[in-house]
Design a protein around this motif. Structure first.
Motif, PDB file in Angstrom:
ATOM      1  N   PRO A  43       0.199  -1.045   0.036  1.00 14.21           N
ATOM      2  CA  PRO A  43       0.013   0.220  -0.324  1.00 14.21           C
ATOM      3  C   PRO A  43       0.942   1.208  -0.008  1.00 14.21           C
ATOM      4  O   PRO A  43       1.957   1.178   0.798  1.00 14.21           O
ATOM      5  N   GLY A  78       0.705   5.660   0.154  1.00 11.80           N
ATOM      6  CA  GLY A  78       0.049   7.085   0.551  1.00 11.80           C
ATOM      7  C   GLY A  78       0.619   8.249  -0.494  1.00 11.80           C
ATOM      8  O   GLY A  78       1.313   7.900  -2.106  1.00 11.80           O
ATOM      9  N   GLY A  79       1.147   9.060   0.187  1.00 14.50           N
ATOM     10  CA  GLY A  79       1.857   9.957  -0.307  1.00 14.50           C
ATOM     11  C   GLY A  79       3.246  10.381  -0.162  1.00 14.50           C
ATOM     12  O   GLY A  79       4.003  10.983  -0.929  1.00 14.50           O
ATOM     13  N   MET A  80       3.821   9.008  -0.275  1.00 19.04           N
ATOM     14  CA  MET A  80       5.396   8.597  -0.055  1.00 19.04           C
ATOM     15  C   MET A  80       6.147   9.616   0.893  1.00 19.04           C
ATOM     16  O   MET A  80       7.028   9.819   0.319  1.00 19.04           O
ATOM     17  N   THR A  81       5.945   9.606   1.929  1.00 20.98           N
ATOM     18  CA  THR A  81       6.345  10.398   2.845  1.00 20.98           C
ATOM     19  C   THR A  81       6.770  10.247   4.211  1.00 20.98           C
ATOM     20  O   THR A  81       7.601  10.635   4.619  1.00 20.98           O
ATOM     21  N   GLY A  82       6.289   8.754   3.580  1.00 21.60           N
ATOM     22  CA  GLY A  82       7.611   8.102   5.238  1.00 21.60           C
ATOM     23  C   GLY A  82       9.082   8.237   5.682  1.00 21.60           C
ATOM     24  O   GLY A  82       9.536   8.692   4.550  1.00 21.60           O
ATOM     25  N   GLN A 119      -0.430  11.144   3.097  1.00 25.32           N
ATOM     26  CA  GLN A 119      -2.369  11.101   3.074  1.00 25.32           C
ATOM     27  C   GLN A 119      -2.945  10.670   4.144  1.00 25.32           C
ATOM     28  O   GLN A 119      -1.872  10.390   5.337  1.00 25.32           O
ATOM     29  N   ASN A 146      -0.646   8.516   7.141  1.00 25.61           N
ATOM     30  CA  ASN A 146      -0.355   8.878   8.562  1.00 25.61           C
ATOM     31  C   ASN A 146      -1.414   7.969  10.176  1.00 25.61           C
ATOM     32  O   ASN A 146      -0.618   7.922  10.606  1.00 25.61           O
ATOM     33  N   GLY A 171       2.938  11.585  14.641  1.00 27.20           N
ATOM     34  CA  GLY A 171       2.462  12.063  15.349  1.00 27.20           C
ATOM     35  C   GLY A 171       2.665  13.299  15.193  1.00 27.20           C
ATOM     36  O   GLY A 171       1.766  14.148  15.053  1.00 27.20           O
ATOM     37  N   ILE A 217      -6.693   1.065   4.623  1.00 30.62           N
ATOM     38  CA  ILE A 217      -7.127   2.178   5.194  1.00 30.62           C
ATOM     39  C   ILE A 217      -8.191   2.444   3.721  1.00 30.62           C
ATOM     40  O   ILE A 217      -7.210   2.866   2.937  1.00 30.62           O
TER      41      ILE A 217
HETATM   42  C1  FAD Z   1       9.019  17.074   5.703  1.00 21.89           C
HETATM   43  C2  FAD Z   1       8.738  15.934   6.311  1.00 21.89           C
HETATM   44  C3  FAD Z   1       8.297  16.180   7.580  1.00 21.89           C
HETATM   45  C4  FAD Z   1       7.808  14.971   8.937  1.00 21.89           C
HETATM   46  N1  FAD Z   1       7.004  15.006   9.914  1.00 21.89           N
HETATM   47  C5  FAD Z   1       7.069  14.497  10.553  1.00 21.89           C
HETATM   48  C6  FAD Z   1       6.261  14.034  12.037  1.00 21.89           C
HETATM   49  O1  FAD Z   1       6.049  15.275  12.554  1.00 21.89           O
HETATM   50  N2  FAD Z   1       5.568  13.038  13.122  1.00 21.89           N
HETATM   51  C7  FAD Z   1       5.459  11.371  11.700  1.00 21.89           C
HETATM   52  O2  FAD Z   1       4.936  11.249  12.909  1.00 21.89           O
HETATM   53  N3  FAD Z   1       6.090  12.020  11.201  1.00 21.89           N
HETATM   54  C8  FAD Z   1       6.702  12.466  10.697  1.00 21.89           C
HETATM   55  N4  FAD Z   1       6.436  12.742   9.149  1.00 21.89           N
HETATM   56  C9  FAD Z   1       6.886  11.260   8.362  1.00 21.89           C
HETATM   57  C10 FAD Z   1       5.947  10.912   7.261  1.00 21.89           C
HETATM   58  O3  FAD Z   1       5.320  12.317   6.978  1.00 21.89           O
HETATM   59  C11 FAD Z   1       4.501  10.098   8.359  1.00 21.89           C
HETATM   60  O4  FAD Z   1       5.378   9.317   8.387  1.00 21.89           O
HETATM   61  C12 FAD Z   1       3.182  10.109   7.167  1.00 21.89           C
HETATM   62  O5  FAD Z   1       2.190  10.258   7.891  1.00 21.89           O
HETATM   63  C13 FAD Z   1       3.706   9.059   5.597  1.00 21.89           C
HETATM   64  O6  FAD Z   1       2.378  10.132   5.420  1.00 21.89           O
HETATM   65  P1  FAD Z   1       2.341   9.251   3.297  1.00 21.89           P
HETATM   66  O7  FAD Z   1       0.658   8.871   3.155  1.00 21.89           O
HETATM   67  O8  FAD Z   1       3.111   9.859   2.586  1.00 21.89           O
HETATM   68  O9  FAD Z   1       2.234   7.570   3.340  1.00 21.89           O
HETATM   69  P2  FAD Z   1       3.845   6.230   2.714  1.00 21.89           P
HETATM   70  O10 FAD Z   1       5.077   7.146   3.148  1.00 21.89           O
HETATM   71  O11 FAD Z   1       2.939   6.547   1.405  1.00 21.89           O
HETATM   72  O12 FAD Z   1       3.134   4.719   3.822  1.00 21.89           O
HETATM   73  C14 FAD Z   1       3.780   4.740   5.032  1.00 21.89           C
HETATM   74  C15 FAD Z   1       2.951   3.625   5.275  1.00 21.89           C
HETATM   75  O13 FAD Z   1       2.189   2.844   5.341  1.00 21.89           O
HETATM   76  C16 FAD Z   1       1.456   2.543   4.277  1.00 21.89           C
HETATM   77  N5  FAD Z   1       0.198   3.307   4.461  1.00 21.89           N
HETATM   78  C17 FAD Z   1      -0.099   4.305   3.365  1.00 21.89           C
HETATM   79  N6  FAD Z   1      -1.132   4.502   3.319  1.00 21.89           N
HETATM   80  C18 FAD Z   1      -2.328   3.368   3.354  1.00 21.89           C
HETATM   81  C19 FAD Z   1      -3.348   3.229   3.898  1.00 21.89           C
HETATM   82  N7  FAD Z   1      -4.391   3.729   2.839  1.00 21.89           N
HETATM   83  N8  FAD Z   1      -3.327   1.870   3.822  1.00 21.89           N
HETATM   84  C20 FAD Z   1      -2.427   0.927   4.448  1.00 21.89           C
HETATM   85  N9  FAD Z   1      -1.315   1.091   4.692  1.00 21.89           N
HETATM   86  C21 FAD Z   1      -0.835   2.566   4.330  1.00 21.89           C
HETATM   87  C22 FAD Z   1       2.249   2.202   3.458  1.00 21.89           C
HETATM   88  O14 FAD Z   1       2.513   0.646   2.965  1.00 21.89           O
HETATM   89  C23 FAD Z   1       3.715   2.238   4.687  1.00 21.89           C
HETATM   90  O15 FAD Z   1       3.647   1.598   5.354  1.00 21.89           O
HETATM   91  C24 FAD Z   1       7.323  13.446   7.980  1.00 21.89           C
HETATM   92  C25 FAD Z   1       7.759  13.813   6.615  1.00 21.89           C
HETATM   93  C26 FAD Z   1       8.862  14.725   6.475  1.00 21.89           C
HETATM   94  C27 FAD Z   1       8.554  14.231   4.883  1.00 21.89           C
END
Ligand code: FAD
Length: 458
Positions: free
Chosen positions: A70, A72-76, A141, A145, A151, A207
C-alpha cells in the motif's frame, strides 16, 4: 502467460486498463518514500478509484499469492511504502475527498487518499481545528498518517493520530471490507479493532475511509524561550505550566549544542540570550502574557528557569522558532543520521548523557545534537556522519543508540514507524512474546502474507 501476467490481466479486467500501470508509465514517485531508500520500480502500480476496486484488487492478488505494497503520499521516513521489483504497489492517490463534516458530532469523514492539508483546510473553513500537523502536510495522505500513527507538532495537547481516529473502513488481504466507521466517543462493543490497523504500516489491511475527531479552534498563543539549568528543571517547568495555565501547544527542548548550531545558521546569527546554558525550551502556551508571566516568575524563583524571553510580537516569536527549525537545514549542512526515539520523560536527560558519553568514547570528535518534543516523551538525536571515519559506521551507531534506548525502557520508534529501516532493532523495545503475538495477528488477518511483506518484522 506467467503468473504475474495472468494476475495483471485479471486486475485490468476488474479495475480497467487505466488503473493498472507497468514499466515506464509508473512515476518514480512510487519507487521509494522520502528516505530514498532502495528505490525500485514495482511490478505494477494499481490506482483504484473506490473501496470496491481496492477490494477487487486484493481479492485477485490474494488468490494469486501476489505481494501488495500500500502507498499513500510516499513521505514516510521508515521505508514502509518502498516496493520490491516483484511487488505490486497499490496507491490510494485516487481515493480523495471529504465526505462529510458533522458539526454536531465534531467529526470529519474522509477518503484515505486525501492530503492532510486538505483536511486541515476544510475543517478550518467549518470553524473547527483538525489538530494533526506535520511538515509533510501538503503531500502525506490521511491513510498514511493513520497507517503510521503519525505524531507531529501538536501531540502534547491533542495526542497521536490514534487519538484522533473514531472510525475506519479497511479492506482485508482477502478483499473483505471491514466497516468500522463510527462517530461516537463511547463505543465499547468488543475489541476496538480499528486500533489494530492504526500504526500497522500497511501490513494488516488497506485503509480506505476514516472518521476523524475535530477540535475547537484555539485562541491566540504566547511564545516563550527559557534557559534551564538542568534536565529535571525541564520536566518541573512543564508540570508547573500544566498546573497553572494548562498544557502548552508546543514544548520543544534543545540541548546547548543544538541551540548554538541553530543560532549559528540564522541569517543574523546573534543569540537572543547567552548561549552557555545547558538547555533551552521553546514553548507555545494558550495562556495570556500576564498569566504566563506570573508562572514564569515563580519558575525563576524556584530556580527552574535561569533566563527567559517572552515574545512581544509575532515577528519575535517567528525568529525564536527559526532556531528550532534548524532541523530543516540538516540535509543541506550535515550528513545526518537521524533518530526518532521515545523514553519515559524522567529519563530523557540521563539517556542523552549516556548516549553522548558512549558515542564520544567510541568515536572521539563525533558531532551529535539532541532536541525533542519531551512533553510527548519524544527525543530526536542526530549524528553528523561528516564527523565520523568514512564510510560512516551507520549500523554500529544505530546499534549503540537503540541498545541504550532498550536499556532505559524506551521505544526505538516514537512516531515514524519501523518499516524497513528499524526491523533489526525492534527487539530492543518489543519482547519476544509481544513480537509473537504481533506475528500471530498478522497471520490471522493475512494468512498468505501478501500485505507489505518484509515490513516491520523482516
Ligand atoms: C518533511 C517531513 C516531515 C515529517 N514530519 C513528521 C512528524 O512530525 N511526525 C511524524 O510522525 N511523521 C512525520 N513525517 C513522516 C511522514 O510524513 C508520516 O509518516 C506520514 O504519516 C506518512 O504518510 P504518507 O501518506 O506519506 O504514507 P506513505 O509514506 O505512503 O506510507 C507510509 C506507510 O503507511 C502505509 N500506508 C500508506 N497508506 C496506507 C493506507 N491507505 N492503508 C494502509 N497502509 C497505508 C505504507 O504501506 C507505509 O508502510 C514527516 C515526513 C516529512 C517528509
Amino acid at each position: 502467460m506467467n503468473d504475474l501476467q495472468q494476475t495483471l490481466t485479471r486486475l485490468r479486467d476488474a479495475l480497467g486498463e487505466a488503473q493498472v500501470l507497468t514499466g515506464d508509465s509508473i512515476s518514480q514517485r512510487h519507487y521509494s518514500d522520502w528516505t530514498r531508500h532502495a528505490p525500485t520500480c514495482p511490478a505494477a502500480l494499481l490506482l483504484p478509484e473506490d473501496t470496491e476496486q481496492v477490494a477487487a484488487a486484493l481479492r485477485i492478488c490474494n488468490a494469486a499469492g501476489q505481494p501488495v505494497v500500500p502507498q499513500g503520499g510516499m513521505t514516510g521516513l521508515a521505508g514502509g511504502a518502498v516496493p520490491r521489483a516483484t511487488d505490486i504497489a497499490l496507491s490510494l492517490d485516487r481515493l480523495q475527498g471529504i465526505e462529510e463534516i458533522d458539526a454536531a458530532a465534531a467529526t470529519v469523514t474522509v477518503k484515505a487518499g486525501t492530503a492532510l492539508q486538505d483536511i486541515q483546510q476544510a475543517v478550518t473553513d467549518a470553524g473547527f481545528l483538525f489538530p494533526l500537523d506535520l511538515g509533510a502536510r501538503g503531500s502525506c495522505q490521511i491513510g498514511g498518517n493513520i497507517a503510521t500513527n503519525a505524531g507531529g507538532n501538536a501531540v502534547i495537547r491533542y495526542g497521536m493520530t490514534r487519538d484522533l481516529v473514531l472510525g475506519l473502513e479497511v479492506v482485508l488481504a482477502d478483499g473483505r471490507v471491514l466497516n468500522l466507521m463510527n462517530k461516537m466517543i463511547k463505543n465499547n462493543c468488543g475489541y476496538d479493532l480499528k486500533q489494530c490497523f492504526i500504526g500497522s504500516e500497511g501490513t494488516l489491511g488497506v485503509i480506505t475511509r476514516a472518521v476523524l475527531k475535530m477540535a475547537p479552534q484555539p485562541g491566540q498563543s504566547t511564545t516563550l524561550l527559557c534557559a534551564l539549568p538542568d534536565y529535571p528543571s525541564a520536566v518541573a517547568l512543564l508540570r508547573r505550566i500544566q498546573r497553572s495555565v494548562g498544557t502548552p501547544q508546543a514544548y520543544e527542548l534543545m540541548w546547548r549544542d543544538f541551540f548554538r548550531m541553530g543560532v549559528s545558521w540564522l541569517e543574523n546569527p546573534v543569540s537572543p540570550m547567552p548561549d552557555h546554558h545547558p538547555l533551552y525550551v521553546l514553548l507555545e502556551s494558550p495562556a495570556s502574557d500576564e498569566t504566563l508571566q506570573q508562572t514564569l516568575e515563580a519558575a525563576l524563583e524556584a530556580g527552574e528557569v535561569v533566563d527567559a524571553i517572552l515574545a512581544s510580537s509575532q515577528a519575535q516569536a517567528r525568529s525564536l522558532w527559526k532556531i528550532r527549525e534548524a532541523t530543516a537545514e540538516f540535509p543541506l549542512r550535515l550528513a545526518p543520521l537521524n533518530f526518532d526515539i521515545s523514553l519515559p520523560i524522567g529519563q530523557i536527560g540521563d539517556f542523552a548523557d549516556l548516549c553522548r558519553e558512549r558515542l564520544d568514547l567510541r568515536w572521539p570528535g563525533n558531532r551529535s545534537v539532541y532536541f525533542g518534543h519531551i512533553g510527548d516523551s519524544n527525543l530526536h538525536l542526530t549524528v553528523d556522519c561528516h564527523s565520523l571515519p568514512q564510510p560512516a559506521p551507520v549500523f554500529e551507531i544505530e546499534e549503540l543508540v537503540y541498545s541504550a534506548v532498550g536499556e532505559l525502557g524506551g521505544a526505538v520508534s516514537a512516531e515514524h514507524g519501523i518499516g524497513l529501516l528499524k526491523r533489526e532493532f525492534l527487539h530492543h523495545s518489543v519482547s519476544a512474546d509481544a513480537m509473537q503475538t504481533m506475528v500471530a495477528l498478522k497471520n490471522s488477518l493475512d494468512p498468505k502474507g501478501i500485505l507489505n511483506p518484509g515490513k516491520i518484522f523482516g
